[in-house]
Design a protein around this motif. Structure first.
Motif, mmCIF file in Angstrom:
data_model
loop_
_atom_site.group_PDB
_atom_site.id
_atom_site.type_symbol
_atom_site.label_atom_id
_atom_site.label_comp_id
_atom_site.label_asym_id
_atom_site.label_seq_id
_atom_site.Cartn_x
_atom_site.Cartn_y
_atom_site.Cartn_z
ATOM 1 N N THR A 93 36.131 9.008 82.999
ATOM 2 C CA THR A 93 36.021 9.978 81.897
ATOM 3 C C THR A 93 37.356 10.200 81.189
ATOM 4 O O THR A 93 37.380 10.439 79.989
ATOM 5 C CB THR A 93 35.473 11.326 82.412
ATOM 6 O OG1 THR A 93 36.308 11.804 83.457
ATOM 7 C CG2 THR A 93 34.044 11.191 82.891
ATOM 8 N N ALA A 94 38.467 10.118 81.907
ATOM 9 C CA ALA A 94 39.778 10.294 81.274
ATOM 10 C C ALA A 94 40.064 9.142 80.308
ATOM 11 O O ALA A 94 40.542 9.361 79.184
ATOM 12 C CB ALA A 94 40.871 10.387 82.324
ATOM 13 N N LYS A 95 39.745 7.923 80.737
ATOM 14 C CA LYS A 95 39.947 6.768 79.861
ATOM 15 C C LYS A 95 38.988 6.803 78.680
ATOM 16 O O LYS A 95 39.352 6.431 77.565
ATOM 17 C CB LYS A 95 39.779 5.466 80.650
ATOM 18 C CG LYS A 95 40.929 5.198 81.604
ATOM 19 C CD LYS A 95 40.749 3.876 82.319
ATOM 20 C CE LYS A 95 41.929 3.599 83.238
ATOM 21 N NZ LYS A 95 41.797 2.332 83.952
ATOM 22 N N GLU A 96 37.770 7.256 78.917
ATOM 23 C CA GLU A 96 36.802 7.371 77.823
ATOM 24 C C GLU A 96 37.266 8.395 76.793
ATOM 25 O O GLU A 96 37.130 8.188 75.587
ATOM 26 C CB GLU A 96 35.416 7.748 78.372
ATOM 27 C CG GLU A 96 34.359 7.949 77.306
ATOM 28 C CD GLU A 96 34.091 6.712 76.455
ATOM 29 O OE1 GLU A 96 33.642 6.886 75.307
ATOM 30 O OE2 GLU A 96 34.332 5.574 76.914
ATOM 31 N N ALA A 97 37.838 9.506 77.272
ATOM 32 C CA ALA A 97 38.357 10.525 76.350
ATOM 33 C C ALA A 97 39.492 9.945 75.506
ATOM 34 O O ALA A 97 39.569 10.214 74.295
ATOM 35 C CB ALA A 97 38.827 11.752 77.134
ATOM 36 N N LEU B 110 35.686 -3.095 67.310
ATOM 37 C CA LEU B 110 36.962 -2.399 67.449
ATOM 38 C C LEU B 110 36.912 -1.363 68.578
ATOM 39 O O LEU B 110 37.885 -1.205 69.316
ATOM 40 C CB LEU B 110 37.360 -1.730 66.132
ATOM 41 C CG LEU B 110 37.855 -2.670 65.032
ATOM 42 C CD1 LEU B 110 38.042 -1.909 63.733
ATOM 43 C CD2 LEU B 110 39.134 -3.348 65.444
ATOM 44 N N ARG B 111 35.797 -0.651 68.700
ATOM 45 C CA ARG B 111 35.660 0.311 69.810
ATOM 46 C C ARG B 111 35.756 -0.405 71.155
ATOM 47 O O ARG B 111 36.414 0.072 72.078
ATOM 48 C CB ARG B 111 34.327 1.061 69.703
ATOM 49 C CG ARG B 111 34.286 2.092 68.607
ATOM 50 C CD ARG B 111 33.080 3.000 68.730
ATOM 51 N NE ARG B 111 31.807 2.299 68.737
ATOM 52 C CZ ARG B 111 31.047 2.082 67.658
ATOM 53 N NH1 ARG B 111 31.436 2.520 66.478
ATOM 54 N NH2 ARG B 111 29.911 1.450 67.772
ATOM 55 N N LEU B 112 35.093 -1.559 71.263
ATOM 56 C CA LEU B 112 35.154 -2.338 72.505
ATOM 57 C C LEU B 112 36.568 -2.855 72.760
ATOM 58 O O LEU B 112 37.040 -2.861 73.903
ATOM 59 C CB LEU B 112 34.153 -3.493 72.453
ATOM 60 C CG LEU B 112 32.678 -3.083 72.488
ATOM 61 C CD1 LEU B 112 31.776 -4.290 72.245
ATOM 62 C CD2 LEU B 112 32.333 -2.413 73.814
ATOM 63 N N LEU B 113 37.251 -3.267 71.698
ATOM 64 C CA LEU B 113 38.625 -3.748 71.832
ATOM 65 C C LEU B 113 39.552 -2.629 72.308
ATOM 66 O O LEU B 113 40.402 -2.848 73.179
ATOM 67 C CB LEU B 113 39.107 -4.322 70.502
ATOM 68 C CG LEU B 113 40.474 -4.973 70.485
ATOM 69 C CD1 LEU B 113 40.546 -6.126 71.468
ATOM 70 C CD2 LEU B 113 40.794 -5.461 69.081
ATOM 71 N N ALA C 79 42.963 -2.440 80.374
ATOM 72 C CA ALA C 79 44.044 -3.338 80.785
ATOM 73 C C ALA C 79 45.326 -2.580 81.109
ATOM 74 O O ALA C 79 46.296 -3.179 81.573
ATOM 75 C CB ALA C 79 44.307 -4.361 79.684
ATOM 76 N N GLY C 80 45.337 -1.275 80.814
ATOM 77 C CA GLY C 80 46.503 -0.462 81.166
ATOM 78 C C GLY C 80 47.430 -0.145 80.009
ATOM 79 O O GLY C 80 48.515 0.402 80.230
ATOM 80 N N ASP C 81 47.041 -0.475 78.782
ATOM 81 C CA ASP C 81 47.889 -0.163 77.627
ATOM 82 C C ASP C 81 47.932 1.341 77.383
ATOM 83 O O ASP C 81 46.937 2.050 77.591
ATOM 84 C CB ASP C 81 47.354 -0.842 76.360
ATOM 85 C CG ASP C 81 47.622 -2.341 76.341
ATOM 86 O OD1 ASP C 81 48.221 -2.851 77.307
ATOM 87 O OD2 ASP C 81 47.222 -2.982 75.354
ATOM 88 N N SER C 82 49.073 1.814 76.911
ATOM 89 C CA SER C 82 49.186 3.217 76.509
ATOM 90 C C SER C 82 48.591 3.370 75.106
ATOM 91 O O SER C 82 48.316 2.373 74.425
ATOM 92 C CB SER C 82 50.654 3.645 76.502
ATOM 93 O OG SER C 82 51.352 2.955 75.479
#
Length: 169
Positions: A35-39, A69-72, A79-82
């Motif tokens: 959920t944090a990544k989704e936010a 673009l949303r999927l990208l 992948a861990g990008d900020s």
């Protein structure tokens, strides 16, 4: 069963309030498990422009390119990008236009400076023309301005003549 007006008004208000919320085009299969990544993905998606719709974020757009673009964005987050790295990646790939709010740099400086400069120019023009108009002799009306000798004589002649009210000049 008789419906009260307040109940009908409340139900109508609730339906209208729910209908007024923005529609998000994110499909269930796009949503990340964390959920944090989704936010983070949703927040980034609100900042990115749909290249097809142009004035709509990819979060709100149903265009196939917006979905890509949303999927990208979600792939880069997984992948861990900020957040800045995701945005930099997309800007490098699609250009500055992909951002709904462009960054301030030498390419967008005119874009950012035009509104305040136009506001200042308009304020200066109003001040200048208002000041110019208030000066005596520029068509401005100054009630305290003295009359010339010729104007005073003409005024006295006009006041001294007994002219019917409908014949006055």
């Amino acid at each position: 069963m008789m419906w009260s007006r307040s109940l009908v008004a409340g139900v109508l208000a609730a339906v209208l309030a729910l209908g007024a919320t923005p529609a998000h085009a994110v499909l269930p299969d796009e949503i990340m498990a964390d959920t944090a990544k989704e936010a983070r993905a949703r927040e980034l998606s609100r900042e990115l422009r749909c290249m097809v719709c142009q004035n709509q974020s990819i979060d709100d757009s149903e265009a196939p390119l917006a979905r890509d673009l949303r999927l990208l964005v979600r792939e880069r987050i997984a992948a861990g990008d900020s957040d800045p790295q995701v945005l930099d990646f997309l800007v490098a790939r699609y250009g500055e236009f992909v951002l709904l709010k462009p960054r301030v740099n030498e390419h967008t400086l005119l874009l950012w400076l035009t509104p305040p400069l136009a506001f200042l120019a308009g304020g200066f023009a109003l001040w200048h023309f208002g000041r110019r108009r208030a000066k005596p002799g520029n068509g401005g009306s100054d009630p305290g301005a003295a009359l010339t000798a010729d104007e005073q004589a003409r005024l006295e002649r006009l006041l001294a003549t007994d002219v019917a009210p409908d014949k006055r000049i």
